[in-house]
Design a protein around this motif. Structure first.
Motif: not given
Length: 288
Positions: A113-120
């Protein structure tokens, strides 16, 4: 005067209701464009048949498996089913789950799950995504819990606060937002070391996906940096766009059905141009 106010009140209510409906329609349209395009959430969260075709009555019901050293992850059910999906989650909990990678019970949502990218992802785009998800039909489908043999952080960063929209007037900032935050392209095209991305080698490729989507083949992500020999530095803009939207390489080869080509085919020409701006801005990898 009192008579005039009595007449105007229904008109005010109608105007307010019309404005709210229009706003919701706009949010849903934006959410549809994102979810069925660059975000391509269904590429992982919708099960596929043996010939890689999404199963229509299982949209977003989960169960895609990804196995890497120390990781056996299952894409979760993100339909509005109350028992097996996220139907009981509030809007704020859905947004927190996507951007912070935190479930309502406080547990961390692990990779891929790409939450580190979705943070933005901006607040407005998150509201649009939620508007879309609220219209996803509930599907009852129990998905196993993911298993991690690698250490996971307590969180992917500090709690996400307000995230403003990114203006198209800044081409590089917008292209980075569209490609990295929304498209999370670096999620697959950047190598992993002990379960974490090695951002010193952004978009160098080489990440291995064994038996992806349970389709019986292994995929290695491509080098999409501007390296003239190992990457796409000598490709034309049109060749890059064709690869993204049709899965056809520069030499005419058809790529295996791992990337979300049917989703990317819906991206507007303007946003495809933005992806090109981002890709052209990167340093070639591997660095000399």
């Amino acid at each position: 005067m009192r008579y005039s106010l009595t007449l105007s009140l229904p008109l005010l209510i109608i105007a307010t209701s019309t404005s709210c409906t229009q706003e919701q329609d706009e949010l849903l349209a934006r959410g549809t464009y994102l979810m069925e395009g660059i975000l391509a959430c269904g590429n992982c969260h919708t099960p596929k048949s043996a010939d890689a075709v999404p199963i229509a009555d299982m949209r977003f019901a989960g169960a895609f498996v990804i196995e890497e050293p120390g990781v056996k992850a299952y894409a979760s059910n993100i339909t509005m089913d109350d028992e097996t999906g996220i139907g009981t989650w509030s809007d704020a909990e859905i947004i927190r789950g996507i951007r912070d990678g935190i479930r309502p019970d406080g547990t961390l949502i692990g990779p891929p799950m790409p939450s580190p990218f979705y943070r933005n992802i901006s607040d407005n785009d998150m509201r649009a995504i939620v508007a879309y998800m609220r219209n996803v039909d509930p599907v009852s489908n129990i998905v196993p819990a993911s298993e991690y043999g690698i250490p996971l952080p307590d969180a992917w960063g500090p709690p996400v606060g307000e995230v403003p929209d990114v203006s198209r007037d800044d081409p590089l900032a917008y292209s980075t937002y569209f490609t990295v935050a929304l498209g999370h392209c670096t999620e697959c095209h950047t190598p992993m070391v002990e379960g974490m991305h090695d951002f010193t080698r952004t978009n160098e490729g080489g990440r291995v996906f064994e038996n992806i989507f349970d389709l019986g083949f292994t995929v290695i992500s491509a080098n999409v940096s501007p390296h003239p020999e190992l990457g796409i530095g000598t490709w034309t803009d049109e060749e890059i766009k064709r690869a993204i939207t049709q899965g056809i390489s520069r030499d005419g080869r058809e790529h295996l059905p791992a990337m979300a080509y049917p989703y990317y085919a819906t991206i507007t020409d303007e946003d495809l141009d933005a992806i090109i701006v981002y890709l052209r801005s990167l340093p070639p990898m591997p660095a000399d």
